[in-house]
Enzyme design. Sequence first.
Site, PDB file in Angstrom:
ATOM      1  N   HIS C 156       0.837  -1.196   0.000  1.00  0.00           N
ATOM      2  CA  HIS C 156       0.000   0.000   0.000  1.00  0.00           C
ATOM      3  C   HIS C 156       0.878   1.254   0.000  1.00  0.00           C
ATOM      4  O   HIS C 156       2.072   1.188   0.295  1.00  0.00           O
ATOM      5  CB  HIS C 156      -0.907   0.031   1.233  1.00  0.00           C
ATOM      6  CG  HIS C 156      -2.108  -0.854   1.099  1.00  0.00           C
ATOM      7  ND1 HIS C 156      -2.057  -2.218   1.332  1.00  0.00           N
ATOM      8  CD2 HIS C 156      -3.404  -0.594   0.743  1.00  0.00           C
ATOM      9  CE1 HIS C 156      -3.268  -2.746   1.132  1.00  0.00           C
ATOM     10  NE2 HIS C 156      -4.093  -1.785   0.780  1.00  0.00           N
ATOM     11  N   LYS C 160      -0.631   4.859   4.676  1.00  0.00           N
ATOM     12  CA  LYS C 160      -1.512   3.921   5.396  1.00  0.00           C
ATOM     13  C   LYS C 160      -0.918   3.692   6.779  1.00  0.00           C
ATOM     14  O   LYS C 160       0.273   3.428   6.926  1.00  0.00           O
ATOM     15  CB  LYS C 160      -1.604   2.604   4.626  1.00  0.00           C
ATOM     16  CG  LYS C 160      -2.581   1.598   5.238  1.00  0.00           C
ATOM     17  CD  LYS C 160      -2.804   0.414   4.301  1.00  0.00           C
ATOM     18  CE  LYS C 160      -3.671  -0.671   4.937  1.00  0.00           C
ATOM     19  NZ  LYS C 160      -4.995  -0.198   5.364  1.00  0.00           N
TER      20      LYS C 160
END
Lengths: 267, 267, 267, 267
Positions: C156, C160
């Site tokens: 990701h 995040k």
Amino acid sequence: MKKIRVFVSGAGGKMGKEVVRTILGQEDMQLVGASDARQQGKDIGEILATAPLGIEITGPLEGVHLKESRADVLVDFTNPQSVLKNTKCALLAGVVPILGTTGLDEADIAEISDLVDQTKVGAFIAPNFAIGAILMMRFAQEAAKYFPNVEIIELHHDQKLDAPSGTALKTVEWISEVRKPLVQGHPNEYEKIKGSRGGDVDGIHIHSVRLPGFIAHQEVIFGGLGQALTIRHDALSRETYMPGVMLAIRKGSQLSNLVIGLENFLE
Amino acid sequence: MKKIRVFVSGAGGKMGKEVVRTILGQEDMQLVGASDARQQGKDIGEILATAPLGIEITGPLEGVHLKESRADVLVDFTNPQSVLKNTKCALLAGVVPILGTTGLDEADIAEISDLVDQTKVGAFIAPNFAIGAILMMRFAQEAAKYFPNVEIIELHHDQKLDAPSGTALKTVEWISEVRKPLVQGHPNEYEKIKGSRGGDVDGIHIHSVRLPGFIAHQEVIFGGLGQALTIRHDALSRETYMPGVMLAIRKGSQLSNLVIGLENFLE
Amino acid sequence: MKKIRVFVSGAGGKMGKEVVRTILGQEDMQLVGASDARQQGKDIGEILATAPLGIEITGPLEGVHLKESRADVLVDFTNPQSVLKNTKCALLAGVVPILGTTGLDEADIAEISDLVDQTKVGAFIAPNFAIGAILMMRFAQEAAKYFPNVEIIELHHDQKLDAPSGTALKTVEWISEVRKPLVQGHPNEYEKIKGSRGGDVDGIHIHSVRLPGFIAHQEVIFGGLGQALTIRHDALSRETYMPGVMLAIRKGSQLSNLVIGLENFLE
Amino acid sequence: MKKIRVFVSGAGGKMGKEVVRTILGQEDMQLVGASDARQQGKDIGEILATAPLGIEITGPLEGVHLKESRADVLVDFTNPQSVLKNTKCALLAGVVPILGTTGLDEADIAEISDLVDQTKVGAFIAPNFAIGAILMMRFAQEAAKYFPNVEIIELHHDQKLDAPSGTALKTVEWISEVRKPLVQGHPNEYEKIKGSRGGDVDGIHIHSVRLPGFIAHQEVIFGGLGQALTIRHDALSRETYMPGVMLAIRKGSQLSNLVIGLENFLE
């Protein structure tokens, strides 16, 4: 537990040896015999480079070998010339043939099918024993219902003669059964270099890479709005096929009809 | 530290806006002007949807704009029709043009080169501002000295018209400069489906995948005895190009000659 | 064909706008209303930067809006504070809520479930609207029956906060339902650097990569004798979720019970 | 062309046999002798399963073997116990040792270095003979100058005991020489499952996957604004190392000093 009694024909070949070695490691199987046209008379342990196993390799397979060994199944990894003869021999001896040898044509399969019907003895034929490859094709088929835009990249060693691979063509076949007809890409797209867009089968593009170092690999790539889904299988050695062969032995030993394709033995 | 004074032409376009936004975030740069044929008179903040920035967008670029703003460099992301005119305008005003607009042909470049020689003002042209893509091509060239067997897979969105991509062709060009001539694959290989083996440029196969969801991606795959080396670049948004544009502004502002290709600014 | 009449709450948010834009492109749907606490009174076309569409955005959702618009379904992408209120409002108005907002806890869901029972109006809740991600998880579950050795890599963007991702944990959950208990790896394996072998959930290792440029990606890798099977999903933009939302609208409009999870709408 | 005369110690081991087989295929090399403690007296062809080659395997290496065979280089793939003794033996006999055996510590290397100085005979030591792996590390180092955000995923068979791999740690070492210090990821990131974010070396996260079917693979992933650059190496068999060994023989035969690392022989 009663063990499955397995006879291996073509036991001295590359695949045959691997099959024998793997069977010896299974708790629910017993190797009861082996044949090989070129290794007749040797103990099977000798060709595996292990201690003697007390099983002498017979020459070309005959029904009497199967009967004397009281085999339940015959695993055949011989060659296109022998497979049909060995299969008939097994069916007539009441032994279920498990066939990994490629090279059976439609007439051969019809003949086997007839003999299965007459003898009520089962038979199993698999074009591909790699469970991972079967799952890849199955998942690809399922994904295609939701993502009709798909391309295939298959990568093999550079000694492979034909392109695309049989697995790639089979994958397209499975996908096409469920995929809505679709013209992919831009209608005005064009190739500055011929062939860049790959081979087109049923509107699905296949790209065949051939490089030393590679073995047998395939990626099925689905593209959708803002996302991609990729399913990849890598076959890295002959061992790849063993779990599939073992599964076929287990399920095949209970057959009384003809089954084609390992996918029938997956849940 | 003296800031680099930057003027952006084509500031209202997709790339232009991104360039303006990025420059505003650099400590060593100052945005001193912006032009755009369709946004004349607006404050640059307006088209960025931010507070006013006190810089009014001029119409089509003229030398006077560059002089009044005392720009050091002009970043041009206009269009093939305007770029040559803007470039000349910059050189004559003593401002270094940084050109991202594609569409200059050889005659245009010769003309720019001549004007650079006359004016002693530098200029910079880049076909590709993605630093990662440049590195991929450079690494591919270096790897090809040791691994002459190579294929390229490039994946783009399905609205791209041409195949293969310019980057793939450029990669082959760079590789071919150093790679020993070689016929890859098996001499007897054949295509069961035409195009499966991809497009062939200098003996290197290129495979172009076109799928929705993808943006701009390339893999250069080298195969050797028992090994593979893969270099992959993924461009995921227009932001991809910004570090390269900033690098070009920094290095370009010191030029007094014509430089083509971002690779010249990487160590 | 009767079109499905859709009302969108939270229409001015990033997801809401994308939902509205996508609905407008569907032949079997009609946008009949939109609400947004911060955009009240504007024409929906204004926030999409298109021509006026003749639909005025209402303020916070009320039952009367749903009734006057004769909506069949309400798509809600608001926020954890509003979603429960909006859901009740829809159910009481006889409109099926389609909920993409995360942030409902078990008590909320129990309350919705009760109201669905009372009103006999269906409702749909999805933690993940990316069809590709659902397929990845489903395929992973199926593959785990044959390949119990599995690890997960999820990648990701570096903003995040939590690791591993909810999708990775959900994938482990699905796999664990079918996977035979297994200690993977070598019993004597050890970490020279703590954490190298990743996080362990139910004996499955999860590796979380966080890098700028990435969006939301996951690979589920299965290893077996001489082979690997990899299933990868890449979410590249908000558009990723739209086909799942459209599917939910189509299937959800026919519901009279509570359904949780997009997988229930895939065949 | 004068051929390079090569003696192989440890010729009966897995790597030794592969080295012998490969040397026999080189036009510019001649195998002049082979030693192996456990295969003494056999013809080298016997252990390769080829026709006799007229070279008898000697027992543990002695200087007289090297002198009688007039070897230029000694390739040693024995074991940690023998390598130092064999190396001294070679240097004193005026033969350049090419050392692939791991297990030399710093004191051993210092001793070799001293003997090289005294004898003026060169020596070569390589922790890794896979050219592709060396290139991967070199490219990673170069890329890190432009993309400081980087993570490493390495995948090995599940019988490997230690994590992370030596190659992963070496890659971090090379990267850290050039990378600006950087705290990657979000400052507030947290692990819901311990270890999910991998092992941290110099601020670079390493993720070690262990699965059956895999051999030795590594990906170095760089993330930047809107883009990713990935460099991957796959080692698929012992053959992987042969081109590196051949390169070491060619370059090593001309050495008169101590060189450590195959990277010194790449341009």
